[in-house]
Each structure stands twice: as C-alpha cells, then as structure tokens.
Design an enzyme around this catalytic site. Structure first.
Site, PDB file in Angstrom:
ATOM      1  CG  HIS A 115       6.451 -26.560  -8.115  1.00  0.00           C
ATOM      2  ND1 HIS A 115       6.675 -26.791  -6.771  1.00  0.00           N
ATOM      3  CD2 HIS A 115       7.086 -27.562  -8.765  1.00  0.00           C
ATOM      4  CE1 HIS A 115       7.415 -27.877  -6.621  1.00  0.00           C
ATOM      5  NE2 HIS A 115       7.679 -28.376  -7.827  1.00  0.00           N
ATOM      6  NE  ARG A 135       1.672 -37.434  -8.677  1.00  0.00           N
ATOM      7  CZ  ARG A 135       2.015 -38.718  -8.453  1.00  0.00           C
ATOM      8  NH1 ARG A 135       1.218 -39.540  -7.826  1.00  0.00           N
ATOM      9  NH2 ARG A 135       3.161 -39.173  -8.880  1.00  0.00           N
TER      10      ARG A 135
END
Length: 177
Positions: A115, A135
């Site tokens: 997301h 990340r």
C-alpha cells in the site's frame, strides 16, 4: 497511560494485553506520494529480534484533492517474480491496485497488503502498535544525505500476501440495534 491503568476492562475487554497499548492513531497529511510499504502479520513479527506485533491498519480518508490516489493491494495475477521485475524497472505502480478516493472512504489494510498514499490526501490511520515497516519502493527519492532511502525488498517481499488482491473502500453495513 492513566486511562489504561484506571479502566483496562473498558478499553480491552476480558483479556487485557501485556505491555504497550495495542493501537496507534495517526493523522497523515500526504503532501507527496508516500513510499510503497508492506507490514508483517503477528506470527512473522513475533519472530523478529526484538519481537514485535504485526501491523494491520485502517484508513479513513478525511480529505482528498482532485486526482489524488490510493495504492492498495496488488492487481490480480501479480506474483513475486512480477513484483520483483517491476521493482527493478522502477514501475511497481503497474502492479498496484489504484483508485481515486473520496472523503469518507474507509479502507481495511490487513498485514501483508502492499500500500501507499498518494499526494493530496489527509487520512486518519488506525493501526496495530508496531515498529515494523518494510519499504518496497520510494519513487526514486533521496534522503537528507542525498542518498536513496533504504529499501527492505527481501524482508518486504517475504511478507506480501500475494493472494489478497485489490483493496477498495469498505461498504457501510447496517448494524443490529
């Protein structure tokens, strides 16, 4: 802390968790598109050193500029090899389900969901209290030191739920009285 100490049953129910308060509430004002992230579930996060909680979260869109985007979940048919290929090419957004949110939209993002928030969104985020974020992509930005920000590809790809598919706003449902 005093509220938790004074009223644990009202906050937690019958079985209060040990340690820290299990939820965290944030307001995110995305002036630019935020990094593409994924979080582990409770079982995988418990294996970390030190152990952590997984991170399931929900977003309530408070304001959305015209043309702003939410990236939530993978498009159908994208497996690990496809994601790795698009990450290497710098085109991971081709794998991500994207839509233009409206104020009032609510999204449920289970652990394992890839997301990101696009620029122009003001969001209330309710999440499990966890420090573990992987990340996967950062839009080729650099940090204050002029170097690309750290990515966590191996760890992140290891926790992606490839069966989850696209995530869209939740539909309101009536409750019983």
């Amino acid at each position: 802390a005093s509220l938790v100490a004074e009223r644990p049953r009202e906050l937690y129910g019958e079985r209060p968790p040990a340690g820290r308060f299990p939820l965290l509430l944030k307001f995110l004002d995305a002036q630019q598109t935020l990094s593409v992230q994924v979080h582990p579930d409770d079982a995988r996060a418990a294996l970390l050193t030190p152990p952590d909680l997984g991170k399931t979260e929900a977003w309530v869109i408070l304001a959305a500029a015209p043309g702003s985007k939410v990236y939530a979940g993978l498009k159908r048919g994208f497996d690990r090899a496809a994601i790795e290929r698009e990450l290497a090419r710098g085109t991971v957004e081709l794998c991500l389900h994207t839509f233009e949110p409206q104020a009032g939209d609510c999204l449920f993002l289970p652990a394992g969901a890839v997301h990101a928030l696009g620029a122009g969104l003001l969001v209330a985020e309710i999440q499990q209290s966890s420090d573990t974020t992987y990340r996967l992509y950062d839009w080729n930005r650099v940090g204050p030191d002029g170097k690309p920000r750290a990515l966590h590809l191996e760890q992140g790809l290891g926790v992606v739920d490839f069966d989850l598919g696209p995530i869209g706003p939740q539909r309101p449902r009536p409750t019983e009285r």
